[in-house]
Scaffold this active site. Structure first.
Site, PDB file in Angstrom:
ATOM      1  N   ARG A   1       0.835  -1.215   0.000  1.00 30.40           N
ATOM      2  CA  ARG A   1       0.000   0.000   0.000  1.00 30.40           C
ATOM      3  C   ARG A   1       0.869   1.264   0.000  1.00 30.40           C
ATOM      4  O   ARG A   1       1.798   1.403   0.802  1.00 30.40           O
ATOM      5  CB  ARG A   1      -0.959   0.010   1.201  1.00 30.40           C
ATOM      6  CG  ARG A   1      -0.308   0.344   2.525  1.00 30.40           C
ATOM      7  CD  ARG A   1      -1.270   0.343   3.693  1.00 30.40           C
ATOM      8  NE  ARG A   1      -2.209   1.443   3.696  1.00 30.40           N
ATOM      9  CZ  ARG A   1      -2.701   1.988   4.806  1.00 30.40           C
ATOM     10  NH1 ARG A   1      -2.349   1.526   5.997  1.00 30.40           N
ATOM     11  NH2 ARG A   1      -3.552   2.963   4.725  1.00 30.40           N
TER      12      ARG A   1
ATOM     13  N   ALA B   1      -7.045   3.772   9.881  1.00 34.58           N
ATOM     14  CA  ALA B   1      -8.169   4.627   9.464  1.00 34.58           C
ATOM     15  C   ALA B   1      -9.192   4.829  10.590  1.00 34.58           C
ATOM     16  O   ALA B   1      -9.871   5.866  10.644  1.00 34.58           O
ATOM     17  CB  ALA B   1      -8.842   4.035   8.238  1.00 34.58           C
TER      18      ALA B   1
ATOM     19  N   HIS C   1      -9.593   8.086  12.847  1.00 34.21           N
ATOM     20  CA  HIS C   1     -10.342   9.294  12.479  1.00 34.21           C
ATOM     21  C   HIS C   1     -11.848   9.107  12.522  1.00 34.21           C
ATOM     22  O   HIS C   1     -12.586  10.043  12.234  1.00 34.21           O
ATOM     23  CB  HIS C   1      -9.904   9.741  11.076  1.00 34.21           C
ATOM     24  CG  HIS C   1      -8.428   9.593  10.834  1.00 34.21           C
ATOM     25  ND1 HIS C   1      -7.489  10.302  11.554  1.00 34.21           N
ATOM     26  CD2 HIS C   1      -7.715   8.784   9.999  1.00 34.21           C
ATOM     27  CE1 HIS C   1      -6.271   9.954  11.139  1.00 34.21           C
ATOM     28  NE2 HIS C   1      -6.385   9.032  10.208  1.00 34.21           N
TER      29      HIS C   1
ATOM     30  N   GLU D   1      -0.457   6.467  21.164  1.00 34.17           N
ATOM     31  CA  GLU D   1      -0.884   6.409  19.762  1.00 34.17           C
ATOM     32  C   GLU D   1       0.340   6.481  18.853  1.00 34.17           C
ATOM     33  O   GLU D   1       1.240   7.290  19.098  1.00 34.17           O
ATOM     34  CB  GLU D   1      -1.793   7.621  19.531  1.00 34.17           C
ATOM     35  CG  GLU D   1      -2.226   7.857  18.115  1.00 34.17           C
ATOM     36  CD  GLU D   1      -3.075   9.133  17.977  1.00 34.17           C
ATOM     37  OE1 GLU D   1      -2.949  10.060  18.811  1.00 34.17           O
ATOM     38  OE2 GLU D   1      -3.855   9.191  17.025  1.00 34.17           O
TER      39      GLU D   1
ATOM     40  N   HIS E   1       1.478   6.632  14.627  1.00 33.78           N
ATOM     41  CA  HIS E   1       1.169   6.672  13.194  1.00 33.78           C
ATOM     42  C   HIS E   1       2.481   6.675  12.424  1.00 33.78           C
ATOM     43  O   HIS E   1       3.387   7.450  12.748  1.00 33.78           O
ATOM     44  CB  HIS E   1       0.354   7.911  12.828  1.00 33.78           C
ATOM     45  CG  HIS E   1      -0.992   7.895  13.467  1.00 33.78           C
ATOM     46  ND1 HIS E   1      -1.979   7.035  13.056  1.00 33.78           N
ATOM     47  CD2 HIS E   1      -1.492   8.592  14.515  1.00 33.78           C
ATOM     48  CE1 HIS E   1      -3.040   7.215  13.824  1.00 33.78           C
ATOM     49  NE2 HIS E   1      -2.773   8.146  14.719  1.00 33.78           N
TER      50      HIS E   1
HETATM   51  C1  DQA Z   1      -1.909   5.635   9.656  1.00 38.84           C
HETATM   52  C2  DQA Z   1      -2.506   6.970   9.207  1.00 38.84           C
HETATM   53  C3  DQA Z   1      -3.990   6.848   8.957  1.00 38.84           C
HETATM   54  O1  DQA Z   1      -4.547   8.092   8.560  1.00 38.84           O
HETATM   55  C4  DQA Z   1      -4.266   5.836   7.858  1.00 38.84           C
HETATM   56  O2  DQA Z   1      -5.636   5.648   7.683  1.00 38.84           O
HETATM   57  C5  DQA Z   1      -3.563   4.536   8.080  1.00 38.84           C
HETATM   58  C6  DQA Z   1      -2.220   4.525   8.668  1.00 38.84           C
HETATM   59  C7  DQA Z   1      -0.370   5.711   9.797  1.00 38.84           C
HETATM   60  O3  DQA Z   1       0.183   4.846  10.440  1.00 38.84           O
HETATM   61  O4  DQA Z   1       0.255   6.637   9.271  1.00 38.84           O
HETATM   62  O5  DQA Z   1      -4.063   3.481   7.706  1.00 38.84           O
HETATM   63  O6  DQA Z   1      -2.435   5.310  10.909  1.00 38.84           O
END
Ligand code: DQA
Length: 142
Positions: A17, A76, A79, A97, A99
């Site tokens: 992805r 995802a 959000h 958290e 990301h």
């Molecule tokens: C994510 C950021 C999210 O917005 C997105 O939907 C993901 C991955 C990240 O790790 O950067 O699936 O959580």
């Protein structure tokens, strides 16, 4: 110290992805990186991934009184999911958290995080290293 590491939808597609955003390494490499980080800090880590919101909620509920901390990349669902936020609040387990990408530099809708409201620390846009920093955070806080 026991830490539950949760990864949300499509993170199993890492490597395939959007490599320009998420990198070329696959999910197996992420799990190895997380497990190596746990070993580095002497943490007993459990890594869980699901594409299903309900399964993530159930996993958080089952963590009650079993884990010292949760590291979560809700992907995802970050959000959209009040259910994951409520589950984190319900179990009162200290959470962080993570990301991989810098959600604050992307689309407007990615700037808001429900799960993040139940998290005491946030590691954003550091790639795999964010998971290591989150684990380190809880170890050093102890
Ligand atoms: C994510 C950021 C999210 O917005 C997105 O939907 C993901 C991955 C990240 O790790 O950067 O699936 O959580």
């Amino acid at each position: 110290m026991k830490i539950l590491i949760i990864n949300g939808p499509n993170l199993n597609m890492l490597g395939i992805r959007e490599p320009g955003i998420y990198g070329a390494k696959n999910y197996k490499a992420l799990v190895k990186f997380i497990k190596d980080s746990c070993r580095e800090f002497g943490v007993k880590g459990t890594v869980f991934q699901s594409n299903s919101q309900g399964k993530i909620v159930t996993k958080i509920q089952k963590a009650y009184k079993k884990y010292d901390a949760i590291v979560i990349n809700p992907a995802a669902y970050t959000h959209t999911s009040v259910a994951i936020l409520d589950a984190l609040k319900a179990v009162s387990i200290p959470a962080a958290e993570v990301h991989l990408s810098d959600v604050n530099q992307r689309e407007e809708f990615r700037k808001f995080s429900y799960a993040g409201m139940a998290c005491e620390a946030h590691f954003i846009g550091q790639g795999f290293e964010g998971y290591r920093q989150a684990i380190k955070y809880f170890v050093e806080k102890k």
